[in-house]
Design a protein around this motif. Structure first.
Motif, PDB file in Angstrom:
ATOM      1  N   PHE A   1       6.615   3.478   4.639  1.00 42.44           N
ATOM      2  CA  PHE A   1       6.964   4.572   5.526  1.00 42.44           C
ATOM      3  C   PHE A   1       8.456   4.505   5.771  1.00 42.44           C
ATOM      4  O   PHE A   1       8.964   3.492   6.227  1.00 42.44           O
TER       5      PHE A   1
ATOM      6  N   PHE B   1      12.015   6.370   7.409  1.00 44.83           N
ATOM      7  CA  PHE B   1      12.524   7.422   8.282  1.00 44.83           C
ATOM      8  C   PHE B   1      13.998   7.222   8.546  1.00 44.83           C
ATOM      9  O   PHE B   1      14.533   6.116   8.473  1.00 44.83           O
TER      10      PHE B   1
ATOM     11  N   HIS C   1       9.241   0.814   6.767  1.00 42.89           N
ATOM     12  CA  HIS C   1       8.146  -0.060   7.172  1.00 42.89           C
ATOM     13  C   HIS C   1       7.229  -0.211   5.974  1.00 42.89           C
ATOM     14  O   HIS C   1       6.660   0.772   5.506  1.00 42.89           O
TER      15      HIS C   1
ATOM     16  N   MET D   1       3.896  -1.160   4.441  1.00 44.43           N
ATOM     17  CA  MET D   1       2.532  -1.410   4.874  1.00 44.43           C
ATOM     18  C   MET D   1       1.768  -2.060   3.726  1.00 44.43           C
ATOM     19  O   MET D   1       1.678  -1.500   2.642  1.00 44.43           O
ATOM     20  N   PRO D   2       1.254  -3.270   3.963  1.00 44.59           N
ATOM     21  CA  PRO D   2       0.637  -4.023   2.880  1.00 44.59           C
ATOM     22  C   PRO D   2      -0.802  -3.585   2.663  1.00 44.59           C
ATOM     23  O   PRO D   2      -1.396  -2.947   3.532  1.00 44.59           O
TER      24      PRO D   2
ATOM     25  N   ASP E   1       1.733   9.628  12.198  1.00 44.35           N
ATOM     26  CA  ASP E   1       2.481   9.885  10.971  1.00 44.35           C
ATOM     27  C   ASP E   1       2.127  11.191  10.286  1.00 44.35           C
ATOM     28  O   ASP E   1       2.999  11.867   9.755  1.00 44.35           O
TER      29      ASP E   1
ATOM     30  N   LYS F   1       0.574  -8.910   6.852  1.00 46.10           N
ATOM     31  CA  LYS F   1       1.630  -8.602   7.794  1.00 46.10           C
ATOM     32  C   LYS F   1       2.483  -7.443   7.317  1.00 46.10           C
ATOM     33  O   LYS F   1       2.913  -7.388   6.174  1.00 46.10           O
ATOM     34  N   MET F   2       2.748  -6.511   8.227  1.00 47.54           N
ATOM     35  CA  MET F   2       3.678  -5.427   7.918  1.00 47.54           C
ATOM     36  C   MET F   2       5.083  -5.929   8.168  1.00 47.54           C
ATOM     37  O   MET F   2       5.305  -6.733   9.054  1.00 47.54           O
TER      38      MET F   2
ATOM     39  N   ALA G   1       1.580  -2.879  16.676  1.00 48.36           N
ATOM     40  CA  ALA G   1       0.791  -3.286  15.505  1.00 48.36           C
ATOM     41  C   ALA G   1       1.655  -4.130  14.585  1.00 48.36           C
ATOM     42  O   ALA G   1       2.781  -3.758  14.281  1.00 48.36           O
ATOM     43  N   ILE G   2       1.128  -5.273  14.126  1.00 44.41           N
ATOM     44  CA  ILE G   2       1.950  -6.111  13.256  1.00 44.41           C
ATOM     45  C   ILE G   2       1.314  -6.403  11.900  1.00 44.41           C
ATOM     46  O   ILE G   2       1.948  -6.949  11.026  1.00 44.41           O
ATOM     47  N   GLY G   3       0.073  -6.050  11.722  1.00 44.07           N
ATOM     48  CA  GLY G   3      -0.514  -6.326  10.409  1.00 44.07           C
ATOM     49  C   GLY G   3      -1.942  -5.842  10.406  1.00 44.07           C
ATOM     50  O   GLY G   3      -2.490  -5.481  11.442  1.00 44.07           O
ATOM     51  N   PHE G   4      -2.528  -5.833   9.212  1.00 42.48           N
ATOM     52  CA  PHE G   4      -3.927  -5.435   9.236  1.00 42.48           C
ATOM     53  C   PHE G   4      -4.716  -5.980   8.049  1.00 42.48           C
ATOM     54  O   PHE G   4      -4.155  -6.384   7.028  1.00 42.48           O
TER      55      PHE G   4
ATOM     56  N   ARG H   1       3.288   6.031  16.087  1.00 38.07           N
ATOM     57  CA  ARG H   1       4.605   5.469  15.780  1.00 38.07           C
ATOM     58  C   ARG H   1       5.664   6.035  16.711  1.00 38.07           C
ATOM     59  O   ARG H   1       5.645   7.210  17.055  1.00 38.07           O
TER      60      ARG H   1
ATOM     61  N   GLY I   1      10.274   3.442  15.014  1.00 42.95           N
ATOM     62  CA  GLY I   1       9.572   2.905  13.857  1.00 42.95           C
ATOM     63  C   GLY I   1       8.433   1.982  14.224  1.00 42.95           C
ATOM     64  O   GLY I   1       7.512   1.798  13.434  1.00 42.95           O
TER      65      GLY I   1
ATOM     66  N   ASN J   1      -2.707   6.153   8.049  1.00 45.48           N
ATOM     67  CA  ASN J   1      -3.302   5.891   6.743  1.00 45.48           C
ATOM     68  C   ASN J   1      -4.145   4.623   6.736  1.00 45.48           C
ATOM     69  O   ASN J   1      -4.261   3.942   5.741  1.00 45.48           O
TER      70      ASN J   1
ATOM     71  N   ASP K   1      11.254  11.855   8.197  1.00 42.89           N
ATOM     72  CA  ASP K   1      10.494  10.716   7.708  1.00 42.89           C
ATOM     73  C   ASP K   1       9.663  11.122   6.495  1.00 42.89           C
ATOM     74  O   ASP K   1       9.515  12.293   6.187  1.00 42.89           O
TER      75      ASP K   1
ATOM     76  N   LYS L   1       0.847  -1.191   0.000  1.00 39.08           N
ATOM     77  CA  LYS L   1       0.000   0.000   0.000  1.00 39.08           C
ATOM     78  C   LYS L   1       0.877   1.235   0.000  1.00 39.08           C
ATOM     79  O   LYS L   1       0.680   2.177  -0.749  1.00 39.08           O
ATOM     80  N   GLN L   2       1.853   1.276   0.908  1.00 42.01           N
ATOM     81  CA  GLN L   2       2.790   2.384   0.960  1.00 42.01           C
ATOM     82  C   GLN L   2       3.990   1.962   1.796  1.00 42.01           C
ATOM     83  O   GLN L   2       3.948   0.961   2.497  1.00 42.01           O
TER      84      GLN L   2
END
Lengths: 167, 163
Positions: A81, A83, A142, A144-145, B88, A149-150, B116-119, B68, B51, B32, A102, A78-79
């Motif tokens: 991040f 920093f 980082h 972000m999917p 952010d 899982k991130m 947070a580890i995923g969504f 964050r 992070g 986001n 960042d 998705k994006q």
């Protein structure tokens, strides 16, 4: 067994199950991606040094940050991040990490960049340790999917040092 | 991982319940995420590092915040940790932005509830609809009860055939 209700229920259940499966597969597909990011940071100038009333040092820097993070992007991204953090040790703290800058990379086209900037966030120490201090600049990202899982990784660039004396 | 859904209020914060998955119901969120996403949280003994996206509670405020980490100061030996966070898209960090309690400069280990580890996107909408419109809940339960009451008892029918 053949009424509309039962059929609708069965259809809905299968649909939701498949949706969940697709999200899981999408997320797993990210594991096949082996990214090859690169980055470089130059400290162009230490703009000023200040000692606060509570005894904490603060400095302002101008940085040149260039990086190529295009290989991090997959179709499930998705994006990203990103920093930049200054990392150093002091007598009181075994680790200090201070984020200096960042940004959010929304798409692969924007993932190859360089910027010339002063630190976005204030570089304030817990204490008075910034004179002559050796530090690393670490670029963290980082990913972000869209779903799942991130994951995060970093490049550590060492060898930076703050001057002992300031004009 | 536990599975719990909360209704949220605008301003980048969540209402607390001590379990591990929360649904974002804000219109605008610093990470986001959009309204209706499910965020998975996990807490382990790994050290908090810059992070990380953490969920934390402020003393005196009922609502935990998902932001964050932008600064970490970890002490030698006793490993006490001082953390500064920021949403952010916020311009100010949480100390300047008034998110921490008055006079509070840092977060520490005990404030942090999870990472947070995923969504999963969009899966939260069902709960949001249910929570914000309790009528829907009652209608659903009513309809399900009706279906149950009016369904035929197949077991009895089979038995009567064998006789």
């Amino acid at each position: 067994m053949h009424s509309f209700g039962y059929r609708a229920n069965a259809l809905l259940t299968v649909a939701v199950t498949i949706l969940a499966l697709m999200c899981a597969i999408a997320s797993l597909s990210d594991n096949f991606n082996s990214p090859t990011p690169s980055a470089q940071v130059q400290v162009l100038n230490i703009n000023w040094f200040q000692k606060h009333q509570d005894g904490n040092d603060e400095i302002s820097l101008t940085l040149n940050i260039s990086a190529n993070l295009q290989s991090l992007f997959t179709w499930n991204t998705k994006q990203v991040f990103v920093f930049l953090a200054a990392e150093y040790e002091t007598p009181m703290n075994s680790l200090n990490q201070v984020s200096l800058w960042d940004g959010i990379i929304p798409a692969k086209e924007h993932a190859k960049f360089w910027i010339h900037t002063s630190n976005k966030y204030r570089f304030i120490d817990q204490g008075s340790n910034l004179r002559g201090k050796d530090f690393n600049l670490t670029l963290h990202w980082h990913v972000m999917p869209k779903t799942g899982k991130m994951f995060a990784d970093k490049i550590v660039m060492s060898g930076y040092r703050l001057p002992q004396d300031y004009r | 991982m536990g599975f719990i859904k909360d209704a949220m209020q605008p301003a980048g914060s969540l209402r607390a319940r001590p379990l591990l998955t929360q649904i974002i119901t804000l219109e605008e969120d610093p990470l986001n995420l959009t309204q209706g996403d499910i965020l998975f949280l996990h807490m382990n003994e790994d050290p908090i590092r810059a992070g990380d996206i953490v969920v934390f509670n402020i003393k005196g405020k009922t609502i935990p915040v998902v932001h964050r980490v932008i600064q970490v100061h970890e002490q030698q030996n006793n490993k006490e940790i001082y953390v500064l966070t920021k949403g952010d898209i916020n311009k100010k960090d949480d100390r300047l932005g008034g998110i921490y309690g008055s006079g509070q400069l840092w977060l520490q280990r005990q404030h942090i509830m999870g990472r947070a580890i995923g969504f999963l996107p969009y899966e939260g909408w069902v709960t949001i609809v249910l929570t914000e419109n309790p009528i829907v809940k009652y209608v659903l339960i009513g309809a399900l009860s009706l279906v149950l009451i009016t369904s035929k008892d197949r077991g009895a029918k089979q038995n009567s055939r064998l006789v």
